[in-house]
Design an enzyme around this catalytic site. Structure first.
Site, PDB file in Angstrom:
ATOM      1  N   ASP A   1       0.987  -1.147   0.051  1.00 19.69           N
ATOM      2  CA  ASP A   1       0.002   0.031  -0.005  1.00 19.69           C
ATOM      3  C   ASP A   1       0.806   1.238   0.136  1.00 19.69           C
ATOM      4  OD1 ASP A   1      -2.325   1.533   0.288  1.00 19.69           O
ATOM      5  OD2 ASP A   1      -2.283   1.442   2.307  1.00 19.69           O
TER       6      ASP A   1
ATOM      7  N   ASP B   1      -0.562   5.025   0.867  1.00 16.64           N
ATOM      8  CA  ASP B   1      -1.209   6.149   1.984  1.00 16.64           C
ATOM      9  C   ASP B   1      -0.802   5.283   3.209  1.00 16.64           C
ATOM     10  OD1 ASP B   1      -1.671   7.856   0.017  1.00 16.64           O
ATOM     11  OD2 ASP B   1      -3.646   6.805  -0.295  1.00 16.64           O
TER      12      ASP B   1
ATOM     13  N   LYS C   1      -9.803  -2.570  -2.577  1.00 16.34           N
ATOM     14  CA  LYS C   1      -9.330  -3.241  -1.248  1.00 16.34           C
ATOM     15  C   LYS C   1     -10.747  -3.050  -0.258  1.00 16.34           C
ATOM     16  CE  LYS C   1      -5.708  -1.234  -0.720  1.00 16.34           C
ATOM     17  NZ  LYS C   1      -4.358  -0.484  -0.053  1.00 16.34           N
TER      18      LYS C   1
ATOM     19  N   ASP D   1      -1.330  -0.582   6.138  1.00  9.16           N
ATOM     20  CA  ASP D   1      -1.644   0.017   7.316  1.00  9.16           C
ATOM     21  C   ASP D   1      -3.075   0.049   7.630  1.00  9.16           C
ATOM     22  OD1 ASP D   1      -2.607   1.812   5.230  1.00  9.16           O
ATOM     23  OD2 ASP D   1      -2.749   3.258   6.877  1.00  9.16           O
TER      24      ASP D   1
END
Length: 257
Positions: A7, A9, A181, A206
């Site tokens: 990922d 961000d 996702k 995260d």
């Protein structure tokens, strides 16, 4: 060595701030020659935008093929689903999403479109909300790029696509089909692009409710970093656990994943 899907961000950066250790992590990816891909639920930016953003933050050596976005996945999905010669869509979202839809033959229209497609938008307002509701009520299919309610930025968080989807869903009584996702479709597209099987790939993210559950359900190894949305305390509230936990990607030894 396993394929790495990461990922962005909350993992590589928060807003316009690079996360400690991220630059070294990307360099290890480049040096290792392992297949890797940055997968993001961000539908606002194109792969070129993301490449340039990382270069602006001091990360070099990547190319556009190293990225897959929720906008790309949404366009791929709709291209495969659509049977009309000239499909149309009303879009709540940015240029990245509109560009990907153009690339697969869609026209953007407010007049009886086939789809209403909703992503994060910094200009979302009452008129767009009203228009989206009316079009869905008149039969347009309701599509969401991703379900994220908030995005981590420097100093806190900001509303994301899920916030807008929730408002439209509440008003129409209809739930969107969400491509990004944790939909395993997004993971399948990513592993296919990498040329690896899911059990030979690692998902680094995260968010427990998108990155980790999506990777787990796709059969991938999962690695949670605590530099974004999820904390150790909030992680304990979920019914599942990641295979690995790190404070940030700077701690990740690729050979041990």
């Amino acid at each position: 060595m396993k394929g790495i899907i990461s990922d962005m961000d909350g993992v590589i950066y928060r807003g316009k701030q690079l996360i400690p250790g991220a630059s070294e992590f990307v360099q290890r990816l480049l040096d290792s020659k392992a297949p890797f891909l940055f997968l993001t639920n961000n539908a606002e930016q194109t792969p070129l935008d993301l490449k340039l953003k990382l270069e602006g933050l001091g990360i070099h050596g990547l190319n556009e093929g190293n990225f897959i976005t929720a906008a790309m996945a949404t366009a791929m999905f709709l291209k495969a689903q659509n049977r009309k010669p000239n499909p149309t869509a009303y879009v709540v979202g940015g240029g990245g999403l509109i560009n990907e839809l153009y690339n697969v033959g869609f026209s953007i229209s407010e007049s009886n479109p086939d789809y209403v497609i909703v992503a994060k938008s910094t200009t979302f307002g009452y008129e767009q909300l009203k228009k989206a509701i009316r079009l869905i009520d008149h039969g347009a299919k309701f599509i969401g790029t991703n379900p994220d309610m908030i995005d981590p930025v420097e100093g806190g968080s900001e509303p994301a696509a899920g916030t807008f989807l929730a408002a439209i869903s509440a008003a129409t009584g209809k739930k969107p089909y969400i491509v990004g996702k944790p939909n395993s479709l997004m993971m399948m597209l990513a592993t296919r692009k990498l040329g690896v099987q899911p059990d030979s790939a690692v998902m680094i993210g995260d968010r427990m409710d998108t990155d980790i559950v999506g990777g787990m359900e796709a059969g991938m190894t999962t690695a949670l970093v605590l530099s974004g949305v999820t904390t150790m305390e909030s992680m304990e509230k979920f019914q599942y656990r990641p295979d690995h936990i790190f404070n940030n990607v700077g701690e990740i030894d690729l050979a041990t994943l």
